[in-house]
Scaffold this motif. Structure first.
Motif, PDB file in Angstrom:
ATOM      1  N   SER A 134      14.571  24.955  27.300  1.00 17.43           N
ATOM      2  CA  SER A 134      13.075  24.669  27.931  1.00 17.43           C
ATOM      3  C   SER A 134      12.714  23.351  27.619  1.00 17.43           C
ATOM      4  N   HIS A 135      12.574  22.403  28.303  1.00 18.29           N
ATOM      5  CA  HIS A 135      12.325  20.873  27.976  1.00 18.29           C
ATOM      6  C   HIS A 135      10.765  20.945  27.782  1.00 18.29           C
ATOM      7  N   VAL A 136       9.952  20.425  26.646  1.00 18.32           N
ATOM      8  CA  VAL A 136       8.966  20.225  26.471  1.00 18.32           C
ATOM      9  C   VAL A 136       8.459  18.732  26.436  1.00 18.32           C
ATOM     10  N   PRO A 137       7.537  18.242  27.303  1.00 12.64           N
ATOM     11  CA  PRO A 137       7.455  16.735  27.466  1.00 12.64           C
ATOM     12  C   PRO A 137       6.984  16.406  25.971  1.00 12.64           C
ATOM     13  N   LYS A 138       7.513  15.583  25.356  1.00 16.22           N
ATOM     14  CA  LYS A 138       6.930  15.076  24.127  1.00 16.22           C
ATOM     15  C   LYS A 138       5.774  14.342  24.146  1.00 16.22           C
ATOM     16  N   ALA A 139       5.195  13.741  25.413  1.00 16.06           N
ATOM     17  CA  ALA A 139       3.919  13.144  25.567  1.00 16.06           C
ATOM     18  C   ALA A 139       3.002  14.057  25.288  1.00 16.06           C
ATOM     19  N   TYR A 140       3.168  15.331  26.056  1.00 13.90           N
ATOM     20  CA  TYR A 140       2.082  16.262  25.666  1.00 13.90           C
ATOM     21  C   TYR A 140       1.746  16.721  24.395  1.00 13.90           C
TER      22      TYR A 140
END
Length: 250
Positions: A213-219
């Motif tokens: 599950s990819h979690v956007p690092k920007a968030y």
């Protein structure tokens, strides 16, 4: 040599280098927070040396992994299938690192909560690590963050010199920032809890990445930056109250 000259004269290569340096520095923040918190549990005389060793080991691991790009590429291939879900070696490394980071952060948070009223050095000395134990834990997390960092670099550019320069530049920034960050965390006890919360979030993110599950690092980093901003405002309020109290006492 000719290929290096072509890269030096290529504006696109400079843009890729700048982007990758920024990305590597951002990814190194997680590593740096962990090293700072862990080294602060050591005696004062060993902290700076432990930080330097931990960061230099991170540099060695990243450069060594860059020398094995073909092997790094294989880490993203499926190595194990459980319950119909495929896991690559990268996934398993991120899962292991995430679980370790969650365990470490929660155990440290529990210690700070249960020992909140203990201010003596004797009370805190019961949880101090040996230098060897601290470096061992740093090496473990260095490996996890290094794999993630190098896979990111490989995905952003195909030029090895750019990867090497970006990794070295990012680790040098970590080296110079480690001591000031460690002192800042030590002088501000409330920041320790905030930093441990960051590590907990980072650990959960690594676990999610390990499960695909990819979690956007920007968030993640935007939330961390906002939390740091709120804590900075709280620190200013506390300092203003302390100054007013001191003025009244005089």
């Amino acid at each position: 040599m000719d290929s290096l000259l072509v890269l030096v004269c290529d504006p696109a290569a400079w843009a890729a280098l700048l982007t990758l340096v920024v990305m590597e520095i951002v990814l190194g923040i997680d590593n740096l927070i962990f090293i700072s918190i862990l080294s602060n549990k050591l005696p004062q005389a060993q902290r700076a040396r432990t930080q330097r060793i931990g960061i230099l080991l991170a540099l060695v691991m990243r450069l060594a992994l860059l020398g094995t790009v073909a092997w790094i590429a294989q880490l993203t291939e499926t190595a194990l299938t459980l319950f119909g879900h495929g896991f690559s070696w990268r996934d398993l490394i991120l899962l292991g690192g995430g679980l370790f980071l969650v365990w470490k952060a929660t155990s440290e948070i529990r210690h700070h909560v249960t020992h909140a009223d203990e201010v003596s050095d004797k009370a805190s000395s019961t949880v101090q690590l040996t230098m060897a134990a601290a470096i061992g834990q740093i090496i473990l997390l260095d490996m996890v963050f290094s794999v993630d960092s190098i896979i990111t670099a490989v995905g952003m550019t195909e030029h090895m010199p750019i990867m090497f320069v970006a990794v070295i530049a990012a680790v040098m920034v970590m080296l110079f920032a480690a001591r000031p960050l460690s002192r800042f965390i030590e002088r501000n006890p409330t920041v320790v809890m905030l930093a441990l919360s960051f590590l907990l979030v980072i650990g959960m993110t690594l676990i999610a990445e390990g499960f695909g599950s990819h979690v956007p690092k920007a968030y993640i980093y935007a939330a961390m930056a906002f939390s740091a901003f709120v804590e900075a405002m709280n620190m200013l309020v506390r300092r203003a109250k302390a100054k007013r109290a001191a003025g009244v006492a005089q």
